[in-house]
Design a protein around this motif. Sequence first.
Motif, mmCIF file in Angstrom:
data_model
loop_
_atom_site.group_PDB
_atom_site.id
_atom_site.type_symbol
_atom_site.label_atom_id
_atom_site.label_comp_id
_atom_site.label_asym_id
_atom_site.label_seq_id
_atom_site.Cartn_x
_atom_site.Cartn_y
_atom_site.Cartn_z
ATOM 1 N N SER A 17 0.780 -1.237 0.000
ATOM 2 C CA SER A 17 0.000 0.000 0.000
ATOM 3 C C SER A 17 0.811 1.286 0.000
ATOM 4 O O SER A 17 0.411 2.271 -0.605
ATOM 5 C CB SER A 17 -0.944 0.024 1.217
ATOM 6 N N SER A 18 1.953 1.320 0.692
ATOM 7 C CA SER A 18 2.711 2.575 0.762
ATOM 8 C C SER A 18 4.133 2.366 0.251
ATOM 9 O O SER A 18 4.630 1.237 0.164
ATOM 10 C CB SER A 18 2.754 3.083 2.205
ATOM 11 N N GLY A 19 4.780 3.480 -0.053
ATOM 12 C CA GLY A 19 6.146 3.420 -0.540
ATOM 13 C C GLY A 19 7.095 2.816 0.488
ATOM 14 O O GLY A 19 7.986 2.040 0.149
ATOM 15 N N SER A 20 6.897 3.187 1.758
ATOM 16 C CA SER A 20 7.776 2.660 2.815
ATOM 17 C C SER A 20 7.702 1.137 2.875
ATOM 18 O O SER A 20 8.727 0.454 3.026
ATOM 19 C CB SER A 20 7.373 3.246 4.179
ATOM 20 N N GLU A 21 6.494 0.613 2.758
ATOM 21 C CA GLU A 21 6.320 -0.855 2.777
ATOM 22 C C GLU A 21 7.015 -1.504 1.585
ATOM 23 O O GLU A 21 7.603 -2.589 1.708
ATOM 24 C CB GLU A 21 4.846 -1.215 2.663
ATOM 25 N N ALA A 22 6.892 -0.868 0.421
ATOM 26 C CA ALA A 22 7.503 -1.452 -0.777
ATOM 27 C C ALA A 22 9.019 -1.504 -0.626
ATOM 28 O O ALA A 22 9.665 -2.492 -0.994
ATOM 29 C CB ALA A 22 7.110 -0.647 -2.021
ATOM 30 N N VAL A 23 9.585 -0.433 -0.056
ATOM 31 C CA VAL A 23 11.041 -0.412 0.155
ATOM 32 C C VAL A 23 11.441 -1.533 1.117
ATOM 33 O O VAL A 23 12.399 -2.272 0.880
ATOM 34 C CB VAL A 23 11.485 0.973 0.687
ATOM 35 N N GLN A 24 10.679 -1.651 2.220
ATOM 36 C CA GLN A 24 10.970 -2.712 3.193
ATOM 37 C C GLN A 24 10.920 -4.090 2.513
ATOM 38 O O GLN A 24 11.775 -4.947 2.726
ATOM 39 C CB GLN A 24 9.962 -2.611 4.351
ATOM 40 N N HIS A 80 19.020 10.706 -0.030
ATOM 41 C CA HIS A 80 17.926 10.039 -0.732
ATOM 42 C C HIS A 80 16.889 9.596 0.302
ATOM 43 O O HIS A 80 17.240 9.127 1.384
ATOM 44 C CB HIS A 80 18.432 8.821 -1.515
ATOM 45 N N TYR A 81 15.616 9.732 -0.045
ATOM 46 C CA TYR A 81 14.568 9.375 0.910
ATOM 47 C C TYR A 81 13.922 8.056 0.483
ATOM 48 O O TYR A 81 13.584 7.871 -0.686
ATOM 49 C CB TYR A 81 13.505 10.483 0.972
ATOM 50 N N HIS A 82 13.772 7.156 1.450
ATOM 51 C CA HIS A 82 13.172 5.865 1.132
ATOM 52 C C HIS A 82 12.079 5.492 2.131
ATOM 53 O O HIS A 82 11.838 4.303 2.373
ATOM 54 C CB HIS A 82 14.246 4.780 1.114
ATOM 55 N N GLY A 83 11.438 6.479 2.755
ATOM 56 C CA GLY A 83 10.358 6.176 3.688
ATOM 57 C C GLY A 83 10.829 6.159 5.126
ATOM 58 O O GLY A 83 11.990 6.458 5.427
ATOM 59 N N TRP A 84 9.924 5.772 6.010
ATOM 60 C CA TRP A 84 10.167 5.972 7.443
ATOM 61 C C TRP A 84 10.532 4.708 8.222
ATOM 62 O O TRP A 84 10.688 4.749 9.437
ATOM 63 C CB TRP A 84 8.949 6.650 8.074
ATOM 64 N N MET A 119 18.898 3.359 -4.281
ATOM 65 C CA MET A 119 18.996 4.794 -4.588
ATOM 66 C C MET A 119 17.711 5.287 -5.238
ATOM 67 O O MET A 119 16.923 4.509 -5.767
ATOM 68 C CB MET A 119 20.148 5.058 -5.561
ATOM 69 N N GLU A 120 17.522 6.615 -5.149
ATOM 70 C CA GLU A 120 16.566 7.265 -6.032
ATOM 71 C C GLU A 120 17.338 7.531 -7.331
ATOM 72 O O GLU A 120 18.311 8.304 -7.309
ATOM 73 C CB GLU A 120 16.104 8.596 -5.448
ATOM 74 N N PRO A 121 16.977 6.912 -8.433
ATOM 75 C CA PRO A 121 17.782 7.078 -9.651
ATOM 76 C C PRO A 121 17.819 8.533 -10.119
ATOM 77 O O PRO A 121 18.790 8.968 -10.736
ATOM 78 C CB PRO A 121 17.084 6.183 -10.669
ATOM 79 N N PHE A 173 14.883 13.033 -6.358
ATOM 80 C CA PHE A 173 13.900 14.109 -6.232
ATOM 81 C C PHE A 173 13.802 14.598 -4.786
ATOM 82 O O PHE A 173 13.391 15.719 -4.541
ATOM 83 C CB PHE A 173 12.522 13.628 -6.707
ATOM 84 N N ASN A 174 14.147 13.734 -3.829
ATOM 85 C CA ASN A 174 14.078 14.161 -2.430
ATOM 86 C C ASN A 174 15.384 14.784 -1.951
ATOM 87 O O ASN A 174 15.475 15.210 -0.805
ATOM 88 C CB ASN A 174 13.739 12.965 -1.528
ATOM 89 N N ALA A 175 16.391 14.767 -2.783
ATOM 90 C CA ALA A 175 17.694 15.283 -2.340
ATOM 91 C C ALA A 175 18.127 16.490 -3.166
ATOM 92 O O ALA A 175 19.264 16.931 -3.071
ATOM 93 C CB ALA A 175 18.752 14.186 -2.398
ATOM 94 N N PHE A 180 16.256 0.421 -7.514
ATOM 95 C CA PHE A 180 15.861 1.809 -7.781
ATOM 96 C C PHE A 180 14.580 2.081 -7.014
ATOM 97 O O PHE A 180 13.581 1.357 -7.196
ATOM 98 C CB PHE A 180 15.607 2.032 -9.281
ATOM 99 N N ASP A 181 14.609 3.096 -6.168
ATOM 100 C CA ASP A 181 13.388 3.532 -5.503
ATOM 101 C C ASP A 181 12.707 4.538 -6.424
ATOM 102 O O ASP A 181 13.123 5.696 -6.536
ATOM 103 C CB ASP A 181 13.738 4.160 -4.145
ATOM 104 N N GLU A 182 11.666 4.069 -7.090
ATOM 105 C CA GLU A 182 10.965 4.880 -8.089
ATOM 106 C C GLU A 182 9.600 5.352 -7.560
ATOM 107 O O GLU A 182 8.658 5.526 -8.323
ATOM 108 C CB GLU A 182 10.780 4.074 -9.381
ATOM 109 N N VAL A 183 9.535 5.514 -6.237
ATOM 110 C CA VAL A 183 8.263 5.926 -5.642
ATOM 111 C C VAL A 183 7.827 7.294 -6.189
ATOM 112 O O VAL A 183 6.639 7.516 -6.427
ATOM 113 C CB VAL A 183 8.363 5.911 -4.092
ATOM 114 N N VAL A 184 8.773 8.195 -6.428
ATOM 115 C CA VAL A 184 8.424 9.474 -7.064
ATOM 116 C C VAL A 184 8.570 9.384 -8.582
ATOM 117 O O VAL A 184 7.682 9.790 -9.335
ATOM 118 C CB VAL A 184 9.304 10.635 -6.527
#
Length: 455
Positions: free
Chosen positions: A122-129, A150-154, A220-222, A225-227, A253-257
């Motif tokens: 459901s959320s980006g943080s979960e997908a990263v985990q 780089h931001y990958h959730g909480w 990484m965020e390829p 956008f958060n950095a 690749f964290d492509e959440v954004v």
Amino acid sequence: MSAETVPQASTGYAGSDAAFTRLGRSVPQSVNSGVRIRRGRTPFFASASGIMLTDVDGNRFIDTIMGYGPVLFGHGEPEILRAVHEQIDRSVICGAESARTAEVAERLIDWIPCAERIIFSSSGSEAVQAALRVARAATGRHLVLRFEGHYHGWVDPMHTNAAGTPAQRRRPAASGIDVQPNAIGQNDVTAQIVVTHWNDVGAFDAAVSAYADELAAVIMEPIPFNAGTYRADPGYLEHVREVCTRRGIMLIFDEVVSGFRAGRGGAQELLGVTPDLATFAKAVAGGFPLSAVAGSAAAMAPLVDGRLRHAGTYNANPVSIAAAEATTRLIASTSDLYTRMESTGSRLAEGLRSLASGREVPLRVNQIGSVLQLFWSAQGGLRDYASCSSSNSAVMSAICEGMLDFGVFSNGRGLMMLGYRHEPADVDRVLEAFALSLDRVLREVGDAVCGVHAA
Ligand code: PMP
């Protein structure tokens, strides 16, 4: 254009102010996501349509953040709402898979270069985990290399070394950068991650050499956008790809954004570098909560052969899947989606730059497609985390948040995300509001604080 052409907040903010005070009695700080904390007034919205937001007092604002990314088209996009309404009438959640999930999965596998298999949450943080767990399961290793800023959730190991207030400084890293948790109350994650500078071949090679056979993944965020929103030097991503392949490390690749915003195959399609695994969320379901991990068959093998099980009550729930099916159908049928968002983004970036040069103020604008990051900094060419984070965020917040009084809703840290439904005239209205807010800040806090002529 004159100030009259910009929608003004005319009816006051009594309703928003009262809502903020009331919420604060039950919800700490009156927000459920830290990014919503503003230095100034917090608006409460009653409705949203297209690119317009209406607050509880009846003021109307052009939206320049679009839900922090999920709204690629417009708020209340008819095709998406129709699909969701139809699904809600049939069922909301049944504790089983819905047949339509295959349609979405197949479309994404078709579009995303690394995708041969896909799982949803459901959320980006979960997908990263989930992606990190898959990478550890596939490699039998435990360490993850991440990049500063780089931001990958909480989730604990990833909520580190990103923008915001570092909570405390823990054990210095043997190589690279000290691990800095972003929140108090986090687990000690120093044994789980290694942090280094992005877009620095020497730093990357040193970190990989130091931890050689322990690294399960590089994430990484390829496009970070958060950095700060800039691209890597030519050859950098290819180098990282080659090293990961050679060393048996999963490249994530964290492509959440960037997913569906930078291109329908994500940044990996745009940049021509294919990771082993990639995470998606935000724009995939037009505002409904859905995230995904896509990966090669080899990377996803622990899931395919059943050694690893994914879990989640809301994973691929029928309503979010219906929204994703309609959103991806809309993406497929909108041939000018990315060219138009690029021209809207560059119109705004160019307009802001010319506003700045006319006033000789140190406003810097990074822009890639529909995403802009604004900085107040005497330094030009901001393309690394250190220089981006040394910019003056107080002045930037004052200007961006101040646009509220001139009919524009913007994020306080200078991040803007536009959508397909923004017209050139809307961009011009944002520019007008920005100029009014900027001039007010210059008048109120003065040249000395704002560093006028410092550029
Ligand atoms: N990765 C990136 C690149 C993000 O931008 C975000 C959210 N802004 C996340 C992960 C976490 O996503 P979520 O807020 O849905 O948990």
